[in-house]
Design a protein around this motif. Sequence first.
Motif, PDB file in Angstrom:
ATOM      1  N   CYS A  40       0.825  -1.207   0.000  1.00  0.00           N
ATOM      2  CA  CYS A  40       0.000   0.000   0.000  1.00  0.00           C
ATOM      3  C   CYS A  40       0.857   1.254   0.000  1.00  0.00           C
ATOM      4  O   CYS A  40       2.046   1.218   0.295  1.00  0.00           O
ATOM      5  N   TRP A  41       0.198   2.324  -0.358  1.00  0.00           N
ATOM      6  CA  TRP A  41       0.795   3.648  -0.301  1.00  0.00           C
ATOM      7  C   TRP A  41       0.352   4.275   1.008  1.00  0.00           C
ATOM      8  O   TRP A  41      -0.832   4.283   1.330  1.00  0.00           O
ATOM      9  N   ILE A  42       1.322   4.801   1.763  1.00  0.00           N
ATOM     10  CA  ILE A  42       1.038   5.327   3.095  1.00  0.00           C
ATOM     11  C   ILE A  42       1.353   6.817   3.115  1.00  0.00           C
ATOM     12  O   ILE A  42       2.518   7.211   3.198  1.00  0.00           O
ATOM     13  N   PRO A  43       0.325   7.670   2.996  1.00  0.00           N
ATOM     14  CA  PRO A  43       0.584   9.101   3.034  1.00  0.00           C
ATOM     15  C   PRO A  43       1.186   9.493   4.378  1.00  0.00           C
ATOM     16  O   PRO A  43       0.740   9.015   5.418  1.00  0.00           O
ATOM     17  N   ARG A  44       2.188  10.346   4.330  1.00  0.00           N
ATOM     18  CA  ARG A  44       2.807  10.846   5.562  1.00  0.00           C
ATOM     19  C   ARG A  44       2.265  12.253   5.793  1.00  0.00           C
ATOM     20  O   ARG A  44       2.545  13.171   5.029  1.00  0.00           O
ATOM     21  N   ALA A  65       0.837   7.776   8.076  1.00  0.00           N
ATOM     22  CA  ALA A  65       2.008   7.882   8.953  1.00  0.00           C
ATOM     23  C   ALA A  65       2.200   9.353   9.288  1.00  0.00           C
ATOM     24  O   ALA A  65       1.812  10.231   8.505  1.00  0.00           O
ATOM     25  N   SER A  66       2.758   9.608  10.450  1.00  0.00           N
ATOM     26  CA  SER A  66       3.143  10.968  10.840  1.00  0.00           C
ATOM     27  C   SER A  66       4.348  10.859  11.757  1.00  0.00           C
ATOM     28  O   SER A  66       4.564   9.818  12.374  1.00  0.00           O
ATOM     29  N   PRO A  67       5.139  11.920  11.870  1.00  0.00           N
ATOM     30  CA  PRO A  67       6.206  11.909  12.873  1.00  0.00           C
ATOM     31  C   PRO A  67       5.592  11.791  14.271  1.00  0.00           C
ATOM     32  O   PRO A  67       4.607  12.463  14.573  1.00  0.00           O
ATOM     33  N   LEU A  68       6.176  10.958  15.098  1.00  0.00           N
ATOM     34  CA  LEU A  68       5.659  10.768  16.459  1.00  0.00           C
ATOM     35  C   LEU A  68       5.605  12.079  17.223  1.00  0.00           C
ATOM     36  O   LEU A  68       4.654  12.345  17.959  1.00  0.00           O
ATOM     37  N   TYR A  69       6.612  12.933  17.041  1.00  0.00           N
ATOM     38  CA  TYR A  69       6.641  14.154  17.857  1.00  0.00           C
ATOM     39  C   TYR A  69       5.543  15.137  17.469  1.00  0.00           C
ATOM     40  O   TYR A  69       5.234  16.038  18.233  1.00  0.00           O
ATOM     41  N   LEU A  87      -8.505   3.924   9.810  1.00  0.00           N
ATOM     42  CA  LEU A  87      -7.229   3.808   9.117  1.00  0.00           C
ATOM     43  C   LEU A  87      -6.167   3.326  10.093  1.00  0.00           C
ATOM     44  O   LEU A  87      -6.218   3.659  11.275  1.00  0.00           O
ATOM     45  N   GLY A  88      -5.204   2.554   9.601  1.00  0.00           N
ATOM     46  CA  GLY A  88      -4.057   2.184  10.415  1.00  0.00           C
ATOM     47  C   GLY A  88      -3.142   3.400  10.608  1.00  0.00           C
ATOM     48  O   GLY A  88      -3.286   4.411   9.912  1.00  0.00           O
ATOM     49  N   LEU A  89      -2.222   3.306  11.560  1.00  0.00           N
ATOM     50  CA  LEU A  89      -1.394   4.467  11.885  1.00  0.00           C
ATOM     51  C   LEU A  89       0.019   4.053  12.257  1.00  0.00           C
ATOM     52  O   LEU A  89       0.228   3.197  13.117  1.00  0.00           O
ATOM     53  N   CYS A 143       5.988   5.277  23.636  1.00  0.00           N
ATOM     54  CA  CYS A 143       5.377   6.523  23.159  1.00  0.00           C
ATOM     55  C   CYS A 143       4.497   6.269  21.931  1.00  0.00           C
ATOM     56  O   CYS A 143       3.413   6.835  21.803  1.00  0.00           O
ATOM     57  N   GLN A 144       4.967   5.425  21.017  1.00  0.00           N
ATOM     58  CA  GLN A 144       4.158   5.135  19.825  1.00  0.00           C
ATOM     59  C   GLN A 144       2.847   4.453  20.228  1.00  0.00           C
ATOM     60  O   GLN A 144       1.774   4.779  19.732  1.00  0.00           O
ATOM     61  N   ARG A 145       2.956   3.501  21.157  1.00  0.00           N
ATOM     62  CA  ARG A 145       1.744   2.779  21.573  1.00  0.00           C
ATOM     63  C   ARG A 145       0.762   3.721  22.263  1.00  0.00           C
ATOM     64  O   ARG A 145      -0.426   3.719  21.949  1.00  0.00           O
ATOM     65  N   VAL A 146       1.285   4.522  23.193  1.00  0.00           N
ATOM     66  CA  VAL A 146       0.415   5.431  23.948  1.00  0.00           C
ATOM     67  C   VAL A 146      -0.271   6.425  23.014  1.00  0.00           C
ATOM     68  O   VAL A 146      -1.423   6.787  23.196  1.00  0.00           O
ATOM     69  N   ALA A 147       0.449   6.865  21.997  1.00  0.00           N
ATOM     70  CA  ALA A 147      -0.115   7.851  21.068  1.00  0.00           C
ATOM     71  C   ALA A 147      -1.072   7.219  20.055  1.00  0.00           C
ATOM     72  O   ALA A 147      -1.669   7.926  19.261  1.00  0.00           O
ATOM     73  N   GLY A 148      -1.200   5.903  20.057  1.00  0.00           N
ATOM     74  CA  GLY A 148      -2.232   5.271  19.234  1.00  0.00           C
ATOM     75  C   GLY A 148      -1.760   4.585  17.975  1.00  0.00           C
ATOM     76  O   GLY A 148      -2.582   4.207  17.133  1.00  0.00           O
ATOM     77  N   ALA A 149      -0.443   4.401  17.814  1.00  0.00           N
ATOM     78  CA  ALA A 149       0.040   3.760  16.585  1.00  0.00           C
ATOM     79  C   ALA A 149      -0.394   2.295  16.534  1.00  0.00           C
ATOM     80  O   ALA A 149      -0.450   1.614  17.563  1.00  0.00           O
ATOM     81  N   THR A 150      -0.691   1.825  15.342  1.00  0.00           N
ATOM     82  CA  THR A 150      -1.010   0.397  15.157  1.00  0.00           C
ATOM     83  C   THR A 150       0.165  -0.336  14.507  1.00  0.00           C
ATOM     84  O   THR A 150       0.305  -1.536  14.663  1.00  0.00           O
TER      85      THR A 150
END
Length: 425
Positions: A40-44, A65-69, A87-89, A143-150
């Motif tokens: 897949c294509w993952i827009p940042r 995707a986004s920068p974690l910070y 959407l996945g993250l 930090c990734q988990r707490v912020a909601g990343a999958t």
Amino acid sequence: MLSHPPAGTRPLLSRSFQMVRVVTTGVDELRLHPQPGAPCWIPRLGQGQQRLAPLLAARGTRMTASPLYYAFHNPQLTLFTHAEPPLGLALDPCTHLRQLPPVRRASAFRALPFGSSSAPFDPGHDTITQQEFVCLVADTLDCQRVAGATLLLTPFHVTGALGTRGREFDLRLARSAWEHFLSQRMDEPSDLARLPLARELYATVAVARELLASPRLLLALAEEYLTLPVAGFWVKLEGFSERASRKEISAGAGFLAALASGGRPVVSCGPGQLHLGLLVNDISTSLGMAEGERFGFPASRPQGDWSGGRSRTVYHSKYLRSFRAGAESGARAFKGSPCRCRRHPADRPPERGAIDEHAAIVRATEAHEALDGEITERREWLLATAALASHLAHDCGVDYTPGAVYEALFEGIDAARTGGLASTG
Ligand SMILES: [Zn+2]
């Protein structure tokens, strides 16, 4: 077991939880991350770009995707897992920014538990204590988990070949991250998650530009990373874009194909206009919307992403390239070939807020096309589009020949798939 609580993540945790609707639906069949055979294509998405998510989702985008910070001052970027459709993250820890002097790191990055060191970190020479190592591994994942990343990413630095001190350090980080992921049962979705989507861990592989000159060293690197038991690979190749030499493009593509030969998903992060050439070969990509199309260290200003500054670009799919916003060449290109995204006058480049909306619509539509059909057909489609792009560009006086770029890319992929990578360099 690593269990260092991430400082500074609590406010986001409580904010996110307030906004979660607990709904149990039958969405466990969803496949939002790249899958073997289903790239897949993952827009940042960058600052304020959460408004693009509905445009992207309507055109088949499965995750962002986004920068974690960014998640701490722009938490709206992390809430698409609760949207409809969900959407996945991925939230990129951007730990390579530790390699820069503090003044060149964004203040939001410096506020992270692993972003505040007072000197640039050189993975090839500097040492850190065991406690600092444990924190670097645990904090980036927690930090990734707490912020909601999958889809979670291991910490990384831009470094060199197998056997160098910097690379051995990054491999240790990746192995320890896997152990932490397992010990903390991070694969299990939160009890409060709307989306019962198992989290996955990808190894981030960031490669210094000089390695693009050596396919043999790249192959050895790919073989070592394939020994990691992670779900996939998130790859950042410094200098790997349409601007690289043909040899470098072939070498980088060969590296990605060698990793993909292991049967797990591979995401090329920031490959610029090479991205379509990778998609048609079943290699996933991630790139920014109207900025941050290429991976590299930010040039000088600290507030940017990995894009080398915040200058915005306007992509035109008929030319298979981007133009600097406001540039006269872009105006000629849109006059010569109008855009049908309906976010701006068709014969003029988009401006201001329309720039990234145009990018979202055009990129998502094009990615959908690049992923549809057999690889052979998709390659032919891209080379035919590239030939047309060259003609159009010539007519408008904005010369660019993407066909040669894609041919170099395909050569590298084919060499790797037939086992010829090691003999080419
Ligand atoms: Zn448009």
